[in-house]
Scaffold this active site. Structure first.
Site, short mmCIF file in Angstrom:
data_model
loop_
_atom_site.label_atom_id
_atom_site.label_comp_id
_atom_site.label_asym_id
_atom_site.label_seq_id
_atom_site.Cartn_x
_atom_site.Cartn_y
_atom_site.Cartn_z
N SER A 25 0.83 -1.19 0.00
CA SER A 25 0.00 0.00 0.00
C SER A 25 0.87 1.26 0.00
CB SER A 25 -0.95 -0.06 1.21
OG SER A 25 -1.92 0.94 1.18
N ASP B 154 0.57 -4.21 -4.08
CA ASP B 154 -0.58 -3.35 -4.39
C ASP B 154 -0.33 -1.90 -3.95
OD1 ASP B 154 -3.02 -3.46 -5.79
OD2 ASP B 154 -4.14 -3.20 -3.94
N HIS C 256 -7.29 -5.54 -1.67
CA HIS C 256 -6.06 -4.80 -1.36
C HIS C 256 -5.12 -5.64 -0.50
CE1 HIS C 256 -3.68 -1.22 -1.30
NE2 HIS C 256 -3.87 -0.94 -0.03
#
Length: 469
Positions: free
Chosen positions: A172, A195, A282
């Site tokens: 992230s 991600d 995610h």
């Protein structure tokens, strides 16, 4: 004057971004002007907090202290008093913005990595700096990246450990913090982006986000790449590494609920709304990576232009008879062979996520044409699969039927196969069909197998098909 600079000027006039700067000793100075704020991608400018307020900690795990971390600081006494081994590889793991859903995954990942390859594993804990508004956290990540670069430089200068032995794994916002660290570290070995977040980063210039210039090898896993607005895809769709993996197309992961369309007035409202729903897509990126440490062969990626081409089977098998594996061992396949390439693969709905892909061609013989089903099962030195459907429809003696077979079971080296056929409805004439030949191609390395059967069999009878002589 470009649009981005016009937006920056307007932002300054509105008091959003006015070219302010803050400097932190031993790190650097950080500005909030273009490209860091006042742009279409980063409309709200923020100066990053101080290292003290962010509260970054470096938690070391080694084979000698796998159950309890040692806090590492960039000073000789701390390093000397720890179990840090400069003769082995070092992994830094950086969490992202949405840490409340699973705060322990970096520790779990370290505890998985270290026994596999006897390395140093350092969890970069910056929870205090990530629990704030999203624009603030996105800028705090810049300081976190600078701190990681500072730690790498300190270790390198103290122990003479080469920077090519350092690997940063970031999820992230942590992926972009890893990019910041890499841009400050010459010849960094590897960065893995799990991600990387889209808001405030997709479409920006390279200095703002993770990109392929930040390390000698940059691999990226995309699992939530739908547009942030309006579908609340949290991850980037943009290919930014030497290799970019798009499991299941990179947008919807099997077993995850679709992110809802959100109608929130600002970015913080959207992120808060996402907390109330599924962020499963995610999080899948680090779950896939974690499983790949113990099961690397189950995540073979196929070079392909897009998901549609991959689903059609045109990208099977891999070029050069080798598929890079998504995850921990992605760097074992030669950077020059896979540079700037997108790879596609499928995963399961739940653990184990790994899957193994084959292309089968089954040639049959029989008494007469009729509708029915064809199934085969694979058997190897590591296990067997259940029966997998090859064809449904008309069965004609002398014809061949092809299908892509996907299984969660790693059977190893194939020893034989099972063939079975079934009627659509009961046939009192008791027809027979058999597999005269089954040709199989293993997707991960293009290895081919040939199996030959002996005579047709009755419905539902499991025919053993051995290697051709």
């Amino acid at each position: 004057m470009s649009d981005i600079w016009v937006l920056g000027l307007l932002g300054c006039l509105l008091g959003i971004a006015c070219g302010e700067k803050v400097c932190y000793p031993k790190l650097d100075c950080f500005e909030d002007n273009v490209p860091w704020g006042g742009t279409a991608e980063r409309p709200i400018a923020r100066l990053p907090w101080s290292p003290e307020k962010i509260g970054t900690r470096f938690l070391l795990y080694t084979s000698s202290n796998l159950d309890q971390f040692q806090e590492l600081k960039p000073d000789k006494a701390s390093l000397k008093g720890s179990n840090y081994d400069s003769d082995v590889r070092t992994h830094f793991i950086i969490h992202g913005y949405l840490t409340k859903e699973n705060e322990n995954w970096p520790v779990d990942m370290c505890k998985t990595i270290v026994p596999v390859e006897s390395s140093n594993c350092i969890v970069v804990d910056w929870k205090e700096g990530s629990r704030t508004t999203y624009p603030q956290a996105a800028n705090n990540a810049r300081v976190v990246g600078a701190q990681v670069a500072q730690m790498i430089k300190f270790i390198k200068d103290t122990t003479r450990q080469g920077t090519d032995t350092f690997h940063i794994i970031g999820h992230s916002l942590g992926a972009h913090a890893a990019g910041e660290a890499g841009s400050r570290t010459r010849n960094l070995g590897r960065i893995t982006g799990l991600d990387p977040t889209e808001p405030y980063f997709q479409g920006t210039v390279e200095k703002v986000r993770l990109d392929a210039s930040d390390a000698k090898f940059v691999d990226v896993i995309h699992t939530d790449s739908l547009p942030f607005n309006p579908t609340v895809g949290l991850g980037m769709s943009q290919a930014i590494g030497h290799v970019d993996f798009y499991p299941n197309g990179g947008e919807h992961m099997p077993g995850c609920n679709k992110n809802p369309v959100s109608q929130y007035p600002d970015i913080d409202g959207i992120w808060e709304g996402v907390r109330k729903f599924s962020i499963c897509n995610h999080l899948r990126s680090y779950e896939y990576y974690g499983e790949s440490i113990l099961n690397p062969s189950g995540f073979a990626g196929y070079p392909c232009s897009d998901k549609e081409a991959f689903d059609s089977g045109t990208c099977f098998p891999c070029a050069n008879k080798v598929c890079p594996t998504m995850g921990h061992f992605a760097d074992k396949f030669g950077i020059s062979q896979v540079s700037k390439t997108n790879f596609y693969l499928n995963t399961g709905k739940a653990k184990p996520f790994s899957q193994y892909v084959y292309r089968a061609k089954v040639t049959i013989d029989g008494t007469r044409s009729q509708p029915g089903f064809l199934h085969v099962a694979l058997h190897g030195d590591q296990g067997s699969t259940p029966l997998l459907q090859v064809h449904v429809g008309l069965l004609t003696p002398g014809s061949s039927y092809e299908a892509t077979l996907t299984t969660e079971q790693n059977v190893g080296q194939l020893t034989h196969m099972t063939f079975r056929w079934n009627n659509h409805i009961y046939n009192p004439l008791l027809p027979k069909f058999g597999a005269t030949k089954i040709e199989l191609v293993r997707g991960s390395d293009s290895k081919t197998y040939a199996f030959c059967g002996e005579g047709p069999v009755h419905e539902s009878f499991k025919q053993k098909v051995n290697p051709c002589q």
